[in-house]
Write a protein that holds these residues in place. Sequence first.
Motif, PDB file in Angstrom:
ATOM      1  N   GLY A   1       0.789  -1.230   0.000  1.00  0.00           N
ATOM      2  CA  GLY A   1       0.000   0.000   0.000  1.00  0.00           C
ATOM      3  C   GLY A   1       0.818   1.277   0.000  1.00  0.00           C
ATOM      4  O   GLY A   1       0.563   2.177  -0.829  1.00  0.00           O
ATOM      5  N   PRO A   2       1.812   1.417   0.890  1.00  0.00           N
ATOM      6  CA  PRO A   2       2.610   2.660   0.868  1.00  0.00           C
ATOM      7  C   PRO A   2       3.278   2.904  -0.477  1.00  0.00           C
ATOM      8  O   PRO A   2       3.347   4.045  -0.946  1.00  0.00           O
ATOM      9  CB  PRO A   2       3.651   2.411   1.978  1.00  0.00           C
ATOM     10  CG  PRO A   2       2.980   1.465   2.926  1.00  0.00           C
ATOM     11  CD  PRO A   2       2.157   0.565   2.038  1.00  0.00           C
ATOM     12  N   ARG A   3       3.766   1.847  -1.133  1.00  0.00           N
ATOM     13  CA  ARG A   3       4.413   2.014  -2.446  1.00  0.00           C
ATOM     14  C   ARG A   3       3.387   2.355  -3.519  1.00  0.00           C
ATOM     15  O   ARG A   3       3.658   3.162  -4.419  1.00  0.00           O
ATOM     16  CB  ARG A   3       5.160   0.727  -2.817  1.00  0.00           C
ATOM     17  CG  ARG A   3       6.404   0.470  -1.959  1.00  0.00           C
ATOM     18  CD  ARG A   3       7.116  -0.808  -2.404  1.00  0.00           C
ATOM     19  NE  ARG A   3       8.418  -0.944  -1.779  1.00  0.00           N
ATOM     20  CZ  ARG A   3       8.640  -1.585  -0.637  1.00  0.00           C
ATOM     21  NH1 ARG A   3       7.615  -2.135   0.012  1.00  0.00           N
ATOM     22  NH2 ARG A   3       9.856  -1.667  -0.136  1.00  0.00           N
ATOM     23  N   LEU A   4       2.198   1.713  -3.466  1.00  0.00           N
ATOM     24  CA  LEU A   4       1.170   2.005  -4.461  1.00  0.00           C
ATOM     25  C   LEU A   4       0.677   3.440  -4.343  1.00  0.00           C
ATOM     26  O   LEU A   4       0.432   4.116  -5.354  1.00  0.00           O
ATOM     27  CB  LEU A   4      -0.001   1.035  -4.299  1.00  0.00           C
ATOM     28  CG  LEU A   4       0.280  -0.434  -4.593  1.00  0.00           C
ATOM     29  CD1 LEU A   4      -0.947  -1.285  -4.289  1.00  0.00           C
ATOM     30  CD2 LEU A   4       0.689  -0.619  -6.049  1.00  0.00           C
ATOM     31  N   VAL A   5       0.508   3.910  -3.116  1.00  0.00           N
ATOM     32  CA  VAL A   5       0.052   5.292  -2.906  1.00  0.00           C
ATOM     33  C   VAL A   5       1.081   6.279  -3.439  1.00  0.00           C
ATOM     34  O   VAL A   5       0.734   7.281  -4.088  1.00  0.00           O
ATOM     35  CB  VAL A   5      -0.224   5.537  -1.408  1.00  0.00           C
ATOM     36  CG1 VAL A   5      -0.443   7.025  -1.125  1.00  0.00           C
ATOM     37  CG2 VAL A   5      -1.449   4.742  -0.959  1.00  0.00           C
TER      38      VAL A   5
ATOM     39  N   ASN B   1      -6.456  -5.731   7.077  1.00  0.00           N
ATOM     40  CA  ASN B   1      -5.519  -6.196   6.053  1.00  0.00           C
ATOM     41  C   ASN B   1      -5.130  -5.090   5.081  1.00  0.00           C
ATOM     42  O   ASN B   1      -3.979  -5.001   4.656  1.00  0.00           O
ATOM     43  CB  ASN B   1      -6.152  -7.345   5.266  1.00  0.00           C
ATOM     44  CG  ASN B   1      -6.269  -8.618   6.074  1.00  0.00           C
ATOM     45  OD1 ASN B   1      -5.571  -8.793   7.071  1.00  0.00           O
ATOM     46  ND2 ASN B   1      -7.166  -9.493   5.666  1.00  0.00           N
ATOM     47  N   THR B   2      -6.095  -4.257   4.711  1.00  0.00           N
ATOM     48  CA  THR B   2      -5.853  -3.238   3.695  1.00  0.00           C
ATOM     49  C   THR B   2      -5.083  -2.040   4.240  1.00  0.00           C
ATOM     50  O   THR B   2      -4.227  -1.478   3.541  1.00  0.00           O
ATOM     51  CB  THR B   2      -7.196  -2.757   3.104  1.00  0.00           C
ATOM     52  OG1 THR B   2      -7.918  -3.892   2.603  1.00  0.00           O
ATOM     53  CG2 THR B   2      -6.979  -1.767   1.973  1.00  0.00           C
ATOM     54  N   TYR B   3      -5.342  -1.661   5.475  1.00  0.00           N
ATOM     55  CA  TYR B   3      -4.819  -0.383   5.975  1.00  0.00           C
ATOM     56  C   TYR B   3      -3.786  -0.506   7.095  1.00  0.00           C
ATOM     57  O   TYR B   3      -3.242   0.509   7.525  1.00  0.00           O
ATOM     58  CB  TYR B   3      -5.984   0.503   6.444  1.00  0.00           C
ATOM     59  CG  TYR B   3      -6.798   1.024   5.297  1.00  0.00           C
ATOM     60  CD1 TYR B   3      -6.334   2.055   4.485  1.00  0.00           C
ATOM     61  CD2 TYR B   3      -8.033   0.456   4.991  1.00  0.00           C
ATOM     62  CE1 TYR B   3      -7.075   2.520   3.420  1.00  0.00           C
ATOM     63  CE2 TYR B   3      -8.779   0.911   3.918  1.00  0.00           C
ATOM     64  CZ  TYR B   3      -8.295   1.943   3.136  1.00  0.00           C
ATOM     65  OH  TYR B   3      -9.031   2.401   2.072  1.00  0.00           O
ATOM     66  N   LEU B   4      -3.490  -1.710   7.561  1.00  0.00           N
ATOM     67  CA  LEU B   4      -2.544  -1.831   8.672  1.00  0.00           C
ATOM     68  C   LEU B   4      -1.166  -1.300   8.294  1.00  0.00           C
ATOM     69  O   LEU B   4      -0.555  -0.521   9.038  1.00  0.00           O
ATOM     70  CB  LEU B   4      -2.455  -3.295   9.117  1.00  0.00           C
ATOM     71  CG  LEU B   4      -1.513  -3.585  10.297  1.00  0.00           C
ATOM     72  CD1 LEU B   4      -1.944  -2.801  11.532  1.00  0.00           C
ATOM     73  CD2 LEU B   4      -1.486  -5.089  10.594  1.00  0.00           C
ATOM     74  N   ALA B   5      -0.640  -1.720   7.136  1.00  0.00           N
ATOM     75  CA  ALA B   5       0.688  -1.248   6.725  1.00  0.00           C
ATOM     76  C   ALA B   5       0.678   0.257   6.465  1.00  0.00           C
ATOM     77  O   ALA B   5       1.636   0.967   6.821  1.00  0.00           O
ATOM     78  CB  ALA B   5       1.142  -1.997   5.475  1.00  0.00           C
ATOM     79  N   LEU B   6      -0.374   0.767   5.841  1.00  0.00           N
ATOM     80  CA  LEU B   6      -0.444   2.203   5.577  1.00  0.00           C
ATOM     81  C   LEU B   6      -0.550   2.987   6.878  1.00  0.00           C
ATOM     82  O   LEU B   6       0.026   4.079   7.007  1.00  0.00           O
ATOM     83  CB  LEU B   6      -1.648   2.487   4.673  1.00  0.00           C
ATOM     84  CG  LEU B   6      -1.666   3.855   3.987  1.00  0.00           C
ATOM     85  CD1 LEU B   6      -0.469   4.024   3.073  1.00  0.00           C
ATOM     86  CD2 LEU B   6      -2.957   4.040   3.204  1.00  0.00           C
ATOM     87  N   PHE B   7      -1.263   2.443   7.853  1.00  0.00           N
ATOM     88  CA  PHE B   7      -1.333   3.060   9.179  1.00  0.00           C
ATOM     89  C   PHE B   7       0.056   3.149   9.798  1.00  0.00           C
ATOM     90  O   PHE B   7       0.447   4.190  10.360  1.00  0.00           O
ATOM     91  CB  PHE B   7      -2.259   2.217  10.066  1.00  0.00           C
ATOM     92  CG  PHE B   7      -2.294   2.603  11.513  1.00  0.00           C
ATOM     93  CD1 PHE B   7      -2.723   3.865  11.916  1.00  0.00           C
ATOM     94  CD2 PHE B   7      -1.915   1.699  12.499  1.00  0.00           C
ATOM     95  CE1 PHE B   7      -2.772   4.221  13.254  1.00  0.00           C
ATOM     96  CE2 PHE B   7      -1.958   2.039  13.839  1.00  0.00           C
ATOM     97  CZ  PHE B   7      -2.384   3.303  14.217  1.00  0.00           C
ATOM     98  N   GLY B   8       0.830   2.064   9.688  1.00  0.00           N
ATOM     99  CA  GLY B   8       2.189   2.093  10.222  1.00  0.00           C
ATOM    100  C   GLY B   8       3.052   3.125   9.533  1.00  0.00           C
ATOM    101  O   GLY B   8       3.844   3.828  10.180  1.00  0.00           O
ATOM    102  N   ALA B   9       2.926   3.255   8.211  1.00  0.00           N
ATOM    103  CA  ALA B   9       3.752   4.199   7.472  1.00  0.00           C
ATOM    104  C   ALA B   9       3.317   5.640   7.679  1.00  0.00           C
ATOM    105  O   ALA B   9       4.155   6.542   7.847  1.00  0.00           O
ATOM    106  CB  ALA B   9       3.715   3.850   5.981  1.00  0.00           C
TER     107      ALA B   9
ATOM    108  N   ALA C   1       6.597  -1.506   7.837  1.00  0.00           N
ATOM    109  CA  ALA C   1       5.137  -1.480   7.844  1.00  0.00           C
ATOM    110  C   ALA C   1       4.572  -2.757   7.228  1.00  0.00           C
ATOM    111  O   ALA C   1       3.586  -3.321   7.719  1.00  0.00           O
ATOM    112  CB  ALA C   1       4.626  -0.253   7.080  1.00  0.00           C
ATOM    113  N   GLY C   2       5.210  -3.258   6.163  1.00  0.00           N
ATOM    114  CA  GLY C   2       4.780  -4.517   5.581  1.00  0.00           C
ATOM    115  C   GLY C   2       4.957  -5.686   6.535  1.00  0.00           C
ATOM    116  O   GLY C   2       4.192  -6.653   6.504  1.00  0.00           O
ATOM    117  N   ALA C   3       5.966  -5.595   7.410  1.00  0.00           N
ATOM    118  CA  ALA C   3       6.191  -6.666   8.385  1.00  0.00           C
ATOM    119  C   ALA C   3       5.022  -6.802   9.360  1.00  0.00           C
ATOM    120  O   ALA C   3       4.807  -7.878   9.927  1.00  0.00           O
ATOM    121  CB  ALA C   3       7.487  -6.416   9.154  1.00  0.00           C
ATOM    122  N   LEU C   4       4.260  -5.731   9.560  1.00  0.00           N
ATOM    123  CA  LEU C   4       3.057  -5.843  10.397  1.00  0.00           C
ATOM    124  C   LEU C   4       2.093  -6.870   9.808  1.00  0.00           C
ATOM    125  O   LEU C   4       1.484  -7.662  10.543  1.00  0.00           O
ATOM    126  CB  LEU C   4       2.349  -4.480  10.493  1.00  0.00           C
ATOM    127  CG  LEU C   4       2.968  -3.427  11.401  1.00  0.00           C
ATOM    128  CD1 LEU C   4       2.279  -2.075  11.176  1.00  0.00           C
ATOM    129  CD2 LEU C   4       2.848  -3.837  12.859  1.00  0.00           C
TER     130      LEU C   4
END
Length: 443
Positions: free
Chosen positions: A44-48, A273-281, A291-294
């Motif tokens: 998600g962070p990379r796609l955004v 699933n969709t926003y956990l990594a983006l929340f971390g970033a 963030a992906g490791a979450l």
Amino acid sequence: MSGADTAAVVPAESGEARSRGLTALLTTAMAFSMLQLFLLGALGPRLVDRLGVSETLLGLTTTVGFGTAAVLSPVGGRIVDRVGPRRSLVALLVLSAVALGLIGAAPGPGLLLAAVAVGGLPQALANPATNKAILASVPAPRRGAVTGTKQSGVQLGAFAAGLPLALAAGAIGWRGAVWVAAGAALLAAVWAWRALPVDAPAPGEGASGGAPRGATAGAKQQGAASGAAPRGATAGAKRQGAASGAAPAGRRGPVPWLAAFSLFLGAGIASVNTYLALFGARRLDMGPTVAGALVAVLGVAGIAGRVGWSRAATPGRAPWLPGLLAGGAVVAALLLAAADRVDPLVWVAAVAVGVFAVSGNAVSMVLVMQRSAPGRAGQDSALVAAGFFAGFAVGPPLFGLLAERGRYGGGWLLVAAEFAVAGAVALVWAVRDGRARRDGGPR
């Protein structure tokens, strides 16, 4: 050791090896069926940043994929019941490869959404096909354990997306990582084609010349193993269904309740699933790989939770487990809300979501196999899965509206409310089911 002893040991060991191989294959199929969801979340962070995808559009990708799966799941169940698990699993894995390949090639949001829609097709086939394979090949005492293990494949996909594929994205780019996953799905399709037994002929196929004359008895035996009642076995099947708690033909049993439970459970899980990594970033200042490791941590916890809770889901205990797991999921969502102020809690919350929330789907599938009438396991699995996928379609866009305004705390409270409704549905059904079974009839 005598020759007779050796002959007795070799078939037993061979059968156990086949069982382990089947479990590994079904677990892999489940992993690929939903891998795109976890990849979109982990990347998600990379796609955004690099594909111009907004937080709201990121949630819409999940809606498109799982909306497709929800619509097609009832049809998918009937297809699996007709064509058999082998052909269904091969199709599942090939479609997963196609969807992943298209995601990797997407130049912008338009093709990305189309690729995600294609990814809804294998999701619609996953639970009916794998459950049918278990009923056809696994002895009844081991089905709960095998079901829990294969359902953990979904979380194996989360681990793969959150750690090795996220690391690969840092080395070869996010497109390269997705293409690697597509190639692996094709290899798994070849494995399924070579490893699984040939499907029994569809009803009426033998009469039209599609099956050899001598195959009728074998088809009947395989139908009995997979839950289809032979013509002369109706009374025995009814007695066996009553003993195991299966709903008689024409009675829906727990399926509508489990579908409603899965709707709200899926809405909450998909948002995490969709926003956990983006929340971390975005909120916790993590790098994209951390963030992906979450997502990977959630996946590992989900594997352990699904296997453990499925083993615990004995016929007497299973009806109460969905409500218990939903209660734990509420606590996990509240921990995510608290992590907005206390960063380390996000790791505890990720573990708790895996152990409780994602395990609820595995237990619901165990209940389906315990309670389905003979010959209806594929369709009943598909109907419950349709509720789950509908929740996946609805949850992320609602969360995305809050995330785009930076209101992640409010989003996690919304997830907690969704889990709480799922728990209430499960508890009401468990109470009704216990009362009905005391009075002598399944609900």
